[in-house]
Design an enzyme around this catalytic site. Structure first.
Site, PDB file in Angstrom:
ATOM      1  N   ASN A  30      49.111  44.294  42.357  1.00  0.00           N
ATOM      2  CA  ASN A  30      47.960  43.108  42.167  1.00  0.00           C
ATOM      3  C   ASN A  30      48.506  42.014  41.279  1.00  0.00           C
ATOM      4  O   ASN A  30      49.302  42.077  40.544  1.00  0.00           O
ATOM      5  CB  ASN A  30      46.580  43.352  41.607  1.00  0.00           C
ATOM      6  N   HIS A  74      47.620  38.844  38.547  1.00  0.00           N
ATOM      7  CA  HIS A  74      46.350  38.730  37.303  1.00  0.00           C
ATOM      8  C   HIS A  74      46.957  37.164  36.869  1.00  0.00           C
ATOM      9  O   HIS A  74      47.690  37.060  36.542  1.00  0.00           O
ATOM     10  CB  HIS A  74      45.880  39.308  36.432  1.00  0.00           C
ATOM     11  N   SER A  93      50.540  38.215  35.606  1.00  0.00           N
ATOM     12  CA  SER A  93      51.188  38.995  35.576  1.00  0.00           C
ATOM     13  C   SER A  93      51.163  40.156  36.895  1.00  0.00           C
ATOM     14  O   SER A  93      50.117  39.617  37.560  1.00  0.00           O
ATOM     15  CB  SER A  93      50.324  40.540  34.943  1.00  0.00           C
ATOM     16  N   ASP A 101      42.528  45.768  36.011  1.00  0.00           N
ATOM     17  CA  ASP A 101      44.039  44.958  35.637  1.00  0.00           C
ATOM     18  C   ASP A 101      44.966  46.182  34.067  1.00  0.00           C
ATOM     19  O   ASP A 101      45.562  44.964  33.851  1.00  0.00           O
ATOM     20  CB  ASP A 101      43.826  44.070  35.365  1.00  0.00           C
TER      21      ASP A 101
HETATM   22  C1  GAR Z   1      44.898  33.643  41.074  1.00  0.00           C
HETATM   23  O1  GAR Z   1      44.752  32.437  40.490  1.00  0.00           O
HETATM   24  C2  GAR Z   1      44.645  35.112  41.124  1.00  0.00           C
HETATM   25  O2  GAR Z   1      45.628  35.254  40.129  1.00  0.00           O
HETATM   26  C3  GAR Z   1      43.466  35.104  40.774  1.00  0.00           C
HETATM   27  O3  GAR Z   1      42.957  34.856  41.131  1.00  0.00           O
HETATM   28  C4  GAR Z   1      43.348  33.667  42.405  1.00  0.00           C
HETATM   29  C5  GAR Z   1      43.907  33.713  43.528  1.00  0.00           C
HETATM   30  O4  GAR Z   1      43.878  32.586  44.365  1.00  0.00           O
HETATM   31  N1  GAR Z   1      43.307  36.783  41.080  1.00  0.00           N
HETATM   32  C6  GAR Z   1      42.519  37.377  40.064  1.00  0.00           C
HETATM   33  O5  GAR Z   1      41.548  36.804  39.698  1.00  0.00           O
HETATM   34  C7  GAR Z   1      42.529  39.371  40.253  1.00  0.00           C
HETATM   35  N2  GAR Z   1      41.297  39.557  39.450  1.00  0.00           N
HETATM   36  P1  GAR Z   1      44.811  31.846  45.342  1.00  0.00           P
HETATM   37  O6  GAR Z   1      43.320  32.564  46.294  1.00  0.00           O
HETATM   38  O7  GAR Z   1      44.539  30.836  46.132  1.00  0.00           O
HETATM   39  O8  GAR Z   1      45.964  33.030  45.494  1.00  0.00           O
END
Ligand code: GAR
Length: 221
Positions: free
Chosen positions: A106, A108, A135, A144
């Site tokens: 994942n 985060h 991360s 997480d």
């Molecule tokens: C990213 O910032 C990722 O790190 C976060 O969602 C966004 C997705 O962006 N993930 C989380 O918050 C998971 N808990 P994207 O759809 O443009 O890749």
């Protein structure tokens, strides 16, 4: 060549970074993209790249187990060996993870273990920290909490809006995730005694730094 399944819920810019990486000399290929949200733009990105894009709604199954069984089945049907969550906004239960033992990564948007859960960027901003980042970690049954593979750091300015910080962290995410996926695909990443063990290749690092972090403060803006 490792087959990867990507789980997402949103715009999919991390998916795009992985798709772009896979165009080059890369040891993985994205075999399927699954979204629990039908309108997720990430599904469009997958289709545009010729990758099977599948909507698996998280509602309507009667139980989380049934939803996750469908996820696992779909991943299996596409020959997936590693799973990459890229903005996938559902918690995965132990029953799912047991089917993919230490095979789920994942990303985060925070320097874990700080700011897990929702809106890592907003949490960082509200806390007043001056360093933030992202991360990549193995997914375990916590939120997480799984073993951290590598992190990427950037600065937080008092002038930042949440959007500023989200964008700056995303830029780092797009460097971090392909690097970590390469480690996984080349068999250089595993979990031992609860910690992520990485054999680094040339040009890799466990901490990527935004060059702006190293700016000389005596030089002004
Ligand atoms: C990213 O910032 C990722 O790190 C976060 O969602 C966004 C997705 O962006 N993930 C989380 O918050 C998971 N808990 P994207 O759809 O443009 O890749």
């Amino acid at each position: 060549m490792i087959q990867v399944g990507v789980l997402l819920s949103g715009s999919g810019t991390n998916l795009q970074a992985l798709i772009d990486a896979c165009q080059g000399d890369f040891p993985a290929r994205i075999a399927v993209v699954i979204s629990n949200k039908e309108e997720a733009y990430g599904l469009e990105r997958a289709r545009a790249a010729g990758i099977p894009a599948i909507h698996v709604p998280h509602r309507g199954w009667g139980s989380r187990a049934a939803f996750e069984a469908k996820l696992s089945e779909t991943l299996g049907e596409h020959g997936v060996q590693w799973v990459a969550c890229a903005g996938f906004m559902r918690i995965l239960s132990p029953a799912f993870l047991d089917q993919w033992p230490w095979r789920v990564l994942n990303i985060h948007p925070a320097l874990l273990p700080s700011f897990p859960g929702m809106d890592g960027q907003g949490q960082a901003l509200a806390s007043g920290v001056r360093i933030a980042g992202a991360s990549v970690h193995f997914v375990d049954s916590g939120t997480d909490t799984g073993p951290i593979v590598a992190q990427a750091a950037t600065f937080v300015s008092p002038m930042d809006t949440r959007d500023d910080l989200v964008a700056r962290i995303l830029t780092m995410e797009h460097k971090l995730y392909p690097m970590c996926l390469r480690m996984a695909a080349e068999g250089r990443l595993q979990v031992k005694d609860g910690a992520a063990m990485v054999q680094l290749a040339h040009g890799e690092a466990l901490l990527l730094l935004d060059p702006a972090l190293l700016a000389d403060p005596t030089q002004g803006a």
